[in-house]
Design a protein around this motif. Sequence first.
Motif, PDB file in Angstrom:
ATOM      1  N   ARG A  59      -6.644   0.035   3.476  1.00  0.00           N
ATOM      2  CA  ARG A  59      -5.267  -0.373   3.763  1.00  0.00           C
ATOM      3  C   ARG A  59      -4.653   0.486   4.860  1.00  0.00           C
ATOM      4  O   ARG A  59      -4.005  -0.026   5.773  1.00  0.00           O
ATOM      5  CB  ARG A  59      -4.423  -0.311   2.501  1.00  0.00           C
ATOM      6  CG  ARG A  59      -4.745  -1.421   1.521  1.00  0.00           C
ATOM      7  CD  ARG A  59      -4.062  -1.230   0.195  1.00  0.00           C
ATOM      8  NE  ARG A  59      -2.615  -1.311   0.320  1.00  0.00           N
ATOM      9  CZ  ARG A  59      -1.776  -0.859  -0.595  1.00  0.00           C
ATOM     10  NH1 ARG A  59      -2.232  -0.265  -1.681  1.00  0.00           N
ATOM     11  NH2 ARG A  59      -0.486  -0.986  -0.426  1.00  0.00           N
ATOM     12  N   GLY A  60      -4.848   1.785   4.784  1.00  0.00           N
ATOM     13  CA  GLY A  60      -4.316   2.671   5.820  1.00  0.00           C
ATOM     14  C   GLY A  60      -4.939   2.408   7.175  1.00  0.00           C
ATOM     15  O   GLY A  60      -4.241   2.353   8.196  1.00  0.00           O
ATOM     16  N   LEU A  63      -3.651  -0.983   8.748  1.00  0.00           N
ATOM     17  CA  LEU A  63      -2.300  -0.877   9.285  1.00  0.00           C
ATOM     18  C   LEU A  63      -2.284  -0.061  10.571  1.00  0.00           C
ATOM     19  O   LEU A  63      -1.645  -0.438  11.556  1.00  0.00           O
ATOM     20  CB  LEU A  63      -1.363  -0.268   8.240  1.00  0.00           C
ATOM     21  CG  LEU A  63       0.127  -0.383   8.494  1.00  0.00           C
ATOM     22  CD1 LEU A  63       0.548  -1.826   8.724  1.00  0.00           C
ATOM     23  CD2 LEU A  63       0.910   0.198   7.336  1.00  0.00           C
ATOM     24  N   LEU A  85       3.857  -5.580   9.435  1.00  0.00           N
ATOM     25  CA  LEU A  85       3.965  -5.222   8.013  1.00  0.00           C
ATOM     26  C   LEU A  85       3.738  -6.433   7.121  1.00  0.00           C
ATOM     27  O   LEU A  85       3.062  -6.339   6.092  1.00  0.00           O
ATOM     28  CB  LEU A  85       5.333  -4.600   7.734  1.00  0.00           C
ATOM     29  CG  LEU A  85       5.578  -3.231   8.348  1.00  0.00           C
ATOM     30  CD1 LEU A  85       7.053  -2.843   8.226  1.00  0.00           C
ATOM     31  CD2 LEU A  85       4.675  -2.176   7.729  1.00  0.00           C
ATOM     32  N   HIS A  88       0.148  -7.156   6.854  1.00  0.00           N
ATOM     33  CA  HIS A  88      -0.470  -6.165   5.977  1.00  0.00           C
ATOM     34  C   HIS A  88      -0.259  -6.525   4.502  1.00  0.00           C
ATOM     35  O   HIS A  88      -1.189  -6.481   3.708  1.00  0.00           O
ATOM     36  CB  HIS A  88       0.116  -4.784   6.283  1.00  0.00           C
ATOM     37  CG  HIS A  88      -0.320  -3.702   5.360  1.00  0.00           C
ATOM     38  ND1 HIS A  88      -1.609  -3.224   5.326  1.00  0.00           N
ATOM     39  CD2 HIS A  88       0.359  -3.000   4.416  1.00  0.00           C
ATOM     40  CE1 HIS A  88      -1.704  -2.275   4.399  1.00  0.00           C
ATOM     41  NE2 HIS A  88      -0.529  -2.121   3.840  1.00  0.00           N
ATOM     42  N   GLN A 124       2.460   7.064   3.541  1.00  0.00           N
ATOM     43  CA  GLN A 124       1.838   6.802   4.844  1.00  0.00           C
ATOM     44  C   GLN A 124       2.457   5.579   5.512  1.00  0.00           C
ATOM     45  O   GLN A 124       2.747   5.588   6.712  1.00  0.00           O
ATOM     46  CB  GLN A 124       0.328   6.594   4.689  1.00  0.00           C
ATOM     47  CG  GLN A 124      -0.430   7.835   4.326  1.00  0.00           C
ATOM     48  CD  GLN A 124      -1.877   7.536   3.945  1.00  0.00           C
ATOM     49  OE1 GLN A 124      -2.255   6.396   3.660  1.00  0.00           O
ATOM     50  NE2 GLN A 124      -2.697   8.576   3.912  1.00  0.00           N
ATOM     51  N   THR A 125       2.661   4.528   4.735  1.00  0.00           N
ATOM     52  CA  THR A 125       3.241   3.302   5.285  1.00  0.00           C
ATOM     53  C   THR A 125       4.676   3.542   5.732  1.00  0.00           C
ATOM     54  O   THR A 125       5.087   3.068   6.797  1.00  0.00           O
ATOM     55  CB  THR A 125       3.169   2.167   4.245  1.00  0.00           C
ATOM     56  OG1 THR A 125       1.813   2.015   3.813  1.00  0.00           O
ATOM     57  CG2 THR A 125       3.658   0.853   4.826  1.00  0.00           C
ATOM     58  N   THR A 129       5.946   3.255   9.563  1.00  0.00           N
ATOM     59  CA  THR A 129       7.028   2.323   9.893  1.00  0.00           C
ATOM     60  C   THR A 129       8.122   3.032  10.677  1.00  0.00           C
ATOM     61  O   THR A 129       8.642   2.492  11.662  1.00  0.00           O
ATOM     62  CB  THR A 129       7.583   1.674   8.609  1.00  0.00           C
ATOM     63  OG1 THR A 129       6.513   1.021   7.918  1.00  0.00           O
ATOM     64  CG2 THR A 129       8.669   0.665   8.924  1.00  0.00           C
ATOM     65  N   LEU A 150      10.417  -2.087   3.787  1.00  0.00           N
ATOM     66  CA  LEU A 150       9.107  -2.088   3.117  1.00  0.00           C
ATOM     67  C   LEU A 150       9.168  -2.840   1.792  1.00  0.00           C
ATOM     68  O   LEU A 150       8.235  -3.589   1.457  1.00  0.00           O
ATOM     69  CB  LEU A 150       8.606  -0.661   2.923  1.00  0.00           C
ATOM     70  CG  LEU A 150       8.222   0.050   4.220  1.00  0.00           C
ATOM     71  CD1 LEU A 150       7.962   1.528   3.961  1.00  0.00           C
ATOM     72  CD2 LEU A 150       7.022  -0.616   4.863  1.00  0.00           C
ATOM     73  N   ARG A 154       6.971  -6.202   1.112  1.00  0.00           N
ATOM     74  CA  ARG A 154       6.096  -6.172  -0.071  1.00  0.00           C
ATOM     75  C   ARG A 154       6.429  -7.341  -0.991  1.00  0.00           C
ATOM     76  O   ARG A 154       5.541  -8.016  -1.517  1.00  0.00           O
ATOM     77  CB  ARG A 154       6.247  -4.844  -0.809  1.00  0.00           C
ATOM     78  CG  ARG A 154       5.237  -4.652  -1.924  1.00  0.00           C
ATOM     79  CD  ARG A 154       5.387  -3.304  -2.624  1.00  0.00           C
ATOM     80  NE  ARG A 154       5.209  -2.174  -1.721  1.00  0.00           N
ATOM     81  CZ  ARG A 154       6.173  -1.361  -1.307  1.00  0.00           C
ATOM     82  NH1 ARG A 154       7.416  -1.533  -1.703  1.00  0.00           N
ATOM     83  NH2 ARG A 154       5.908  -0.362  -0.496  1.00  0.00           N
TER      84      ARG A 154
END
Length: 185
Positions: A59-60, A63, A85, A88, A124-125, A129, A150, A154
Motif C-alpha cells: 500500500r505504501g 501510493l 487518494l 488508492h 504515512q498516508t 498527503t 483522508l 476512505r
Amino acid sequence: MRARLMEATVELLVERGFAGTSTTSVSERAGVSRGAQLHHFPTKNDLVVAAVEHLTEVRGAELAAAAERGLPRGARRTRAVLELLADHFTSPVFTAALELWVAARTDETLREAVAPLEQRVGRQTHRMTVELLGVDESRTGVRELVQATLDLVRGLGLADTITDDARRRKRVLDRWAVTLQEALA
C-alpha cells in the motif's frame, strides 16, 4: 515461495473475503504444497498476519509510486491529489486490507497485528498527503482538513466495495476539491 503465498493470500482476501480464505486455498493458488505452506505459516492467522505486513508495504509503495508520476501545479493539483487518494482507496489492496480490519474487530490476535500496522500506514498516508498538497500543518485547521480528506476518500473507497460508485465519487471529489482548495488558500 513466500512472495507467492503473500500474493495468493491478498488475491483470495479480495475475491472471497477473510472467512472464505483458507490455508488450503492459499497454498493451491500459490502453487505450493500444503506442507510447505504450513512450514512457513502453521495457522491461518500466521498467514494473514504476514499478509498484513505485506499489504502495508504494498500500500505504501503503490501510493508513493502514484505520487511520483507527477501532479499538476496550481488549483488542479488539489483535485489530482484527491484522485490519487481515491484510486488508492478503491484498489484491490485496500479491499484486502478492509477484509483484515473487519476480521480483526473480533479476533484479538489479528487485531494486535493489524492495529499497529494500520496506524503506521495512516501516519504515512497523512504525511504524504500533506506533502502532495504542499500545505503547512502548523496553520490552524490544516491538519484536520487533511484528516477529513483522508476520512472522506476512505469512506468513498468503502462504498465502492459494495457497488461501482465512480460517478458519485467523481462529483463528491470535484466539490471537495473546490472546498478544500478554498479552505487551504
